[in-house]
Design a protein around this motif. Structure first.
Motif, PDB file in Angstrom:
ATOM      1  N   ALA A   1       5.820  14.269  -2.171  1.00  0.00           N
ATOM      2  CA  ALA A   1       4.404  13.893  -2.198  1.00  0.00           C
ATOM      3  C   ALA A   1       3.800  14.007  -0.799  1.00  0.00           C
ATOM      4  O   ALA A   1       2.678  14.523  -0.627  1.00  0.00           O
ATOM      5  N   THR A   2       4.536  13.550   0.203  1.00  0.00           N
ATOM      6  CA  THR A   2       4.052  13.615   1.585  1.00  0.00           C
ATOM      7  C   THR A   2       3.922  15.064   2.056  1.00  0.00           C
ATOM      8  O   THR A   2       2.920  15.450   2.672  1.00  0.00           O
ATOM      9  N   LEU A   3       4.927  15.898   1.763  1.00  0.00           N
ATOM     10  CA  LEU A   3       4.885  17.301   2.183  1.00  0.00           C
ATOM     11  C   LEU A   3       3.738  18.050   1.516  1.00  0.00           C
ATOM     12  O   LEU A   3       3.070  18.878   2.154  1.00  0.00           O
ATOM     13  N   ILE A   4       3.499  17.767   0.243  1.00  0.00           N
ATOM     14  CA  ILE A   4       2.421  18.448  -0.472  1.00  0.00           C
ATOM     15  C   ILE A   4       1.065  18.082   0.127  1.00  0.00           C
ATOM     16  O   ILE A   4       0.187  18.944   0.282  1.00  0.00           O
ATOM     17  N   VAL A   5       0.882  16.807   0.485  1.00  0.00           N
ATOM     18  CA  VAL A   5      -0.370  16.388   1.107  1.00  0.00           C
ATOM     19  C   VAL A   5      -0.575  17.104   2.446  1.00  0.00           C
ATOM     20  O   VAL A   5      -1.671  17.568   2.770  1.00  0.00           O
ATOM     21  N   ILE A   6       0.506  17.235   3.216  1.00  0.00           N
ATOM     22  CA  ILE A   6       0.405  17.889   4.526  1.00  0.00           C
ATOM     23  C   ILE A   6       0.100  19.377   4.372  1.00  0.00           C
ATOM     24  O   ILE A   6      -0.694  19.948   5.128  1.00  0.00           O
ATOM     25  N   ARG A   7       0.694  20.027   3.365  1.00  0.00           N
ATOM     26  CA  ARG A   7       0.580  21.480   3.197  1.00  0.00           C
ATOM     27  C   ARG A   7      -0.443  21.891   2.138  1.00  0.00           C
ATOM     28  O   ARG A   7      -0.479  23.061   1.741  1.00  0.00           O
TER      29      ARG A   7
ATOM     30  N   MET B   1       4.605  27.951   0.041  1.00  0.00           N
ATOM     31  CA  MET B   1       5.080  27.368  -1.201  1.00  0.00           C
ATOM     32  C   MET B   1       6.610  27.306  -1.212  1.00  0.00           C
ATOM     33  O   MET B   1       7.212  26.293  -1.614  1.00  0.00           O
ATOM     34  N   LEU B   2       7.248  28.380  -0.742  1.00  0.00           N
ATOM     35  CA  LEU B   2       8.707  28.395  -0.667  1.00  0.00           C
ATOM     36  C   LEU B   2       9.230  27.381   0.343  1.00  0.00           C
ATOM     37  O   LEU B   2      10.297  26.791   0.151  1.00  0.00           O
ATOM     38  N   GLN B   3       8.467  27.163   1.416  1.00  0.00           N
ATOM     39  CA  GLN B   3       8.868  26.159   2.394  1.00  0.00           C
ATOM     40  C   GLN B   3       8.903  24.765   1.776  1.00  0.00           C
ATOM     41  O   GLN B   3       9.733  23.934   2.148  1.00  0.00           O
ATOM     42  N   LEU B   4       8.030  24.520   0.806  1.00  0.00           N
ATOM     43  CA  LEU B   4       8.034  23.226   0.118  1.00  0.00           C
ATOM     44  C   LEU B   4       9.233  23.080  -0.810  1.00  0.00           C
ATOM     45  O   LEU B   4       9.738  21.980  -1.008  1.00  0.00           O
ATOM     46  N   ILE B   5       9.680  24.185  -1.383  1.00  0.00           N
ATOM     47  CA  ILE B   5      10.795  24.133  -2.334  1.00  0.00           C
ATOM     48  C   ILE B   5      12.137  24.021  -1.614  1.00  0.00           C
ATOM     49  O   ILE B   5      13.106  23.483  -2.165  1.00  0.00           O
TER      50      ILE B   5
ATOM     51  N   ASN C   1       0.846  -1.191   0.000  1.00  0.00           N
ATOM     52  CA  ASN C   1       0.000   0.000   0.000  1.00  0.00           C
ATOM     53  C   ASN C   1       0.888   1.251   0.000  1.00  0.00           C
ATOM     54  O   ASN C   1       1.723   1.432   0.886  1.00  0.00           O
ATOM     55  N   TYR C   2       0.699   2.118  -0.991  1.00  0.00           N
ATOM     56  CA  TYR C   2       1.590   3.266  -1.158  1.00  0.00           C
ATOM     57  C   TYR C   2       1.529   4.240   0.016  1.00  0.00           C
ATOM     58  O   TYR C   2       2.450   5.025   0.216  1.00  0.00           O
ATOM     59  N   HIS C   3       0.464   4.207   0.823  1.00  0.00           N
ATOM     60  CA  HIS C   3       0.405   5.062   2.007  1.00  0.00           C
ATOM     61  C   HIS C   3       1.468   4.684   3.039  1.00  0.00           C
ATOM     62  O   HIS C   3       1.863   5.515   3.858  1.00  0.00           O
ATOM     63  N   PHE C   4       1.920   3.442   2.970  1.00  0.00           N
ATOM     64  CA  PHE C   4       2.914   2.958   3.921  1.00  0.00           C
ATOM     65  C   PHE C   4       4.207   3.762   3.843  1.00  0.00           C
ATOM     66  O   PHE C   4       4.870   4.013   4.854  1.00  0.00           O
ATOM     67  N   TRP C   5       4.564   4.197   2.629  1.00  0.00           N
ATOM     68  CA  TRP C   5       5.860   4.857   2.446  1.00  0.00           C
ATOM     69  C   TRP C   5       5.903   6.250   3.054  1.00  0.00           C
ATOM     70  O   TRP C   5       6.985   6.808   3.238  1.00  0.00           O
ATOM     71  N   CYS C   6       4.732   6.825   3.380  1.00  0.00           N
ATOM     72  CA  CYS C   6       4.714   8.151   4.020  1.00  0.00           C
ATOM     73  C   CYS C   6       5.422   8.128   5.375  1.00  0.00           C
ATOM     74  O   CYS C   6       5.943   9.151   5.825  1.00  0.00           O
ATOM     75  N   ILE C   7       5.417   6.951   6.013  1.00  0.00           N
ATOM     76  CA  ILE C   7       6.082   6.832   7.313  1.00  0.00           C
ATOM     77  C   ILE C   7       7.558   7.190   7.193  1.00  0.00           C
ATOM     78  O   ILE C   7       8.173   7.711   8.127  1.00  0.00           O
ATOM     79  N   PHE C   8       8.126   6.938   6.014  1.00  0.00           N
ATOM     80  CA  PHE C   8       9.564   7.109   5.829  1.00  0.00           C
ATOM     81  C   PHE C   8       9.911   8.444   5.176  1.00  0.00           C
ATOM     82  O   PHE C   8      11.025   8.600   4.655  1.00  0.00           O
TER      83      PHE C   8
END
Length: 405
Positions: free
Chosen positions: A139-145, A155-159, A79-86
């Protein structure tokens, strides 16, 4: 959310795999094997490093590809959600991997570039796992923000995270192409999900103006003023290749000769002349030039169409993804492969200064092949679990309909 927490982590079945994606991937890999053998048999047969075995590089590539397929199928079952842990450990791993290039005992220097690590019997190029890890991290950071992207600050914090890793790669390994691909992949992922895409258009225009200014500056300089700056010399060699045809522009000119001599239908498979000592390591960055020489515009166009369809299938998975995380993972893989293909073709056709960018699934390389297959495995996982959830939703709706009647 409660249903998602109860969802199985592993799903060992072929149901839900995108068969169209697997088929086009199979054709790309087979085509790649044929061209790696054609481009390498002369060099490998003469080289003691390859035991004078013309099939040595082909055997290695097939071995790594089989390993990559096995890992790809295993990743597709998770399950691809698993990789968010890492995500956080993955980002720290990116920094550590790049810093390890400064450790002489495990860092490997090839042709003046320190971009590999050797840990025990395993040697790998640092850039490949870093690209994969940064896709998951972004991908994880974008989902959180995702709800704060409209503001410049967030947006700059993501970059910043990918920019730091890109700067480290550029500084420590002197690998501008990987740094550009890494940062470009991250920016494109943010662009796709950002509610005000015009901001990226303005930034793109500013970058284009900066590039134009650099080119004008390089053209105005005397060549003697650039002796100690190999990047400026490389740009000038791109602008004036015949001034550097014996050194800096030698490879790019030989690649153009190969493309030009191929014509519409090519010289025929295996009949390239430029691979006979003219193009250094023709099975690596410049394999597309050998493809053009042997198979002509027709063969090169067929390969480009295969890549377009491969990217289209990944795009389709991203559009059908059940949630934003799945969409961002797929978009990250798509942008990475697309950027690498476009940059490689531009370098080979001399539309971009020479830089070390391989052609995915065609250029020889074990590390790149394995990690590209892992990325495809992530896309297959997104599709598999999205299909599963859609089917469960449809069954639930059908049961609800039956209860009403």
């Amino acid at each position: 959310m409660a249903g998602r927490r109860k969802e199985r982590l592993f799903q060992f079945s072929l149901y839900g795999l995108d068969t169209n994606l697997l088929v086009v991937l199979f054709f790309v890999m087979i085509f790649g094997f044929i061209m790696i053998y054609s481009a390498s048999y002369y060099t490998a047969g003469l080289s003691q490093a390859y035991n004078h075995d013309p099939m040595c590089l082909l055997k290695n590539q097939v071995t790594y590809s089989i390993l990559g397929i096995i890992v790809m199928l295993l990743v597709s079952c998770v399950n691809y959600h698993f990789w968010c842990i890492f995500a956080l450990p993955g980002y720290l791993a990116c920094i550590v991997l790049v810093l390890l290039l400064k450790v002489p005992s495990i860092a490997v220097t090839v042709k003046g570039a320190t971009r590999w690590l050797r840990i025990g019997p395993v040697q790998f190029q640092v850039a490949e796992p870093v690209k994969l890890l940064m896709i998951v991290v972004m991908a994880t950071l974008i989902v959180i923000r995702r709800h704060r992207l409209r503001r410049w600050k967030y947006m700059l914090q993501l970059i910043i995270p990918p920019a730091i890793v890109s700067a480290m790669i550029l500084k420590i390994s002197n690998n501008m192409s990987t740094a550009a691909i890494l940062l470009g992949t991250a920016v494109f992922m943010i662009y796709v999900v950002h509610p005000e895409q015009w901001k990226f258009i303005l930034c793109g225009a500013a970058v284009a103006a900066l590039v134009a200014g650099v080119l004008y500056y390089v053209k105005s300089l005397d060549p003697l003023q650039m002796e100690n700056n190999f990047r400026l010399i490389r740009i000038r060699a791109w602008l004036y290749p015949y001034e550097y045809e014996q050194d800096k522009a030698f490879q790019s000119l030989q690649g153009l000769y190969a493309i030009g001599s191929g014509g519409l239908w090519g010289r025929g498979l295996g009949n390239s002349i430029q691979k006979l000592g003219k193009i250094p390591e023709p099975y690596n960055d410049y394999i597309f030039a050998i493809i053009c020489e042997e198979l002509g515009i027709f063969g090169a166009g067929l390969i480009i169409l295969l890549f377009i369809y491969l990217l289209y299938r990944i795009y389709t998975v991203s559009q059908l993804a059940e949630d934003l995380l799945g969409r961002m993972i797929s978009i990250g893989v798509l942008s990475h492969i697309a950027l690498q293909v476009i940059l490689n073709l531009m370098v080979v056709t001399n539309l971009f200064p020479t830089t070390g960018v391989t052609l995915p699934f065609f250029s020889y390389g074990g590390t790149a092949t394995v990690f590209l297959m892992i990325e495809i495995g992530l896309v297959l996982s997104v599709n598999k679990y999205s299909v599963k959830r859609r089917m469960e939703y449809e069954r639930e709706r059908e049961r609800e309909r039956m209860r009403r009647y």
